[in-house]
Write a protein that holds these residues in place. Sequence first.
Motif, PDB file in Angstrom:
ATOM      1  N   PRO A  68       0.816  -1.215   0.000  1.00 45.68           N
ATOM      2  CA  PRO A  68       0.000   0.000   0.000  1.00 45.68           C
ATOM      3  C   PRO A  68       0.852   1.270   0.000  1.00 45.68           C
ATOM      4  O   PRO A  68       1.935   1.307   0.571  1.00 45.68           O
ATOM      5  CB  PRO A  68      -0.814  -0.103   1.289  1.00 45.68           C
ATOM      6  N   GLY A  70       1.163   5.060   1.166  1.00 52.24           N
ATOM      7  CA  GLY A  70       0.668   5.913   2.230  1.00 52.24           C
ATOM      8  C   GLY A  70       1.555   7.137   2.354  1.00 52.24           C
ATOM      9  O   GLY A  70       2.767   7.012   2.469  1.00 52.24           O
ATOM     10  N   GLU A  85      -6.256  11.812   2.093  1.00 48.86           N
ATOM     11  CA  GLU A  85      -6.535  10.434   2.520  1.00 48.86           C
ATOM     12  C   GLU A  85      -7.450   9.734   1.518  1.00 48.86           C
ATOM     13  O   GLU A  85      -7.245   8.563   1.195  1.00 48.86           O
ATOM     14  CB  GLU A  85      -7.155  10.410   3.923  1.00 48.86           C
ATOM     15  N   LYS A  86      -8.469  10.440   1.018  1.00 48.42           N
ATOM     16  CA  LYS A  86      -9.380   9.859   0.022  1.00 48.42           C
ATOM     17  C   LYS A  86      -8.625   9.538  -1.262  1.00 48.42           C
ATOM     18  O   LYS A  86      -8.843   8.488  -1.877  1.00 48.42           O
ATOM     19  CB  LYS A  86     -10.542  10.808  -0.275  1.00 48.42           C
ATOM     20  N   LYS A  89      -6.519   6.488  -0.692  1.00 55.08           N
ATOM     21  CA  LYS A  89      -7.386   5.307  -0.644  1.00 55.08           C
ATOM     22  C   LYS A  89      -7.803   4.893  -2.055  1.00 55.08           C
ATOM     23  O   LYS A  89      -7.755   3.706  -2.401  1.00 55.08           O
ATOM     24  CB  LYS A  89      -8.624   5.595   0.211  1.00 55.08           C
ATOM     25  N   LYS A  90      -8.187   5.849  -2.895  1.00 53.32           N
ATOM     26  CA  LYS A  90      -8.567   5.549  -4.284  1.00 53.32           C
ATOM     27  C   LYS A  90      -7.389   4.945  -5.052  1.00 53.32           C
ATOM     28  O   LYS A  90      -7.558   4.001  -5.828  1.00 53.32           O
ATOM     29  CB  LYS A  90      -9.052   6.810  -5.003  1.00 53.32           C
ATOM     30  N   ASN A  92      -4.848   3.257  -3.808  1.00 52.25           N
ATOM     31  CA  ASN A  92      -4.625   1.890  -3.334  1.00 52.25           C
ATOM     32  C   ASN A  92      -5.697   0.935  -3.855  1.00 52.25           C
ATOM     33  O   ASN A  92      -5.404  -0.212  -4.198  1.00 52.25           O
ATOM     34  CB  ASN A  92      -4.542   1.856  -1.806  1.00 52.25           C
ATOM     35  N   GLU A  93      -6.944   1.398  -3.947  1.00 56.57           N
ATOM     36  CA  GLU A  93      -8.012   0.564  -4.498  1.00 56.57           C
ATOM     37  C   GLU A  93      -7.757   0.275  -5.972  1.00 56.57           C
ATOM     38  O   GLU A  93      -7.976  -0.845  -6.444  1.00 56.57           O
ATOM     39  CB  GLU A  93      -9.373   1.238  -4.309  1.00 56.57           C
ATOM     40  N   THR A 123      -2.446  -7.607   0.501  1.00 57.84           N
ATOM     41  CA  THR A 123      -2.023  -6.221   0.637  1.00 57.84           C
ATOM     42  C   THR A 123      -1.275  -6.085   1.949  1.00 57.84           C
ATOM     43  O   THR A 123      -1.774  -6.503   2.996  1.00 57.84           O
ATOM     44  CB  THR A 123      -3.236  -5.267   0.627  1.00 57.84           C
TER      45      THR A 123
END
Length: 185
Positions: A68, A70, A85-86, A89-90, A92-93, A123
Amino acid sequence: MALKVVLHSNTPILLVRTRAPRGPLEEGVRSILVPLDGSPVAESILPHIKDLALATGLEVILLQVTVPIGYPSIGREVAEAEKHEKDVKKLNEARAAATQFYLGEREKELTSKGVKVKTVSLTGKPASEMILKYIEDNPIGLTALATHGFSGISKWAFGSVAIDILEGSTRPLLLLRPPLPSGKG
């Protein structure tokens, strides 16, 4: 010594520890684990595994670890940090979805040739520890992977999952160092 042999050979090398493994392997060998990273070097083990799986009837488990991303949001305003953060997250998705797609394509290639295949996407980090944990927790009879051939300062700079697995696993290991692109192995 085993590492030196692998790093100087362009043929697959089967390494078997003298001490007996513990855990699910005792229930019987059922599968061959093939960790992949998406590179042509990693995929160079697949023709060998196809032949081995067809000859033995063992299932092939294609595994890829997505590390991941970060990024710290220290020093950012609350609204900016939430957006950050969003976005992470996107990202990583999207990377996880790309991993699933990649594994699915390799699965199709092997199943079309009659090989029983399962895919596993994990992950976490570091990748080598995730793979070693998977080996420990599952009835893996053999782990097969290609190595980029990093050793010495290159291993320190770039890391080597193959070397970490060689050093950390008690299960049989099939290692391949494919020839260099120039044809000089």
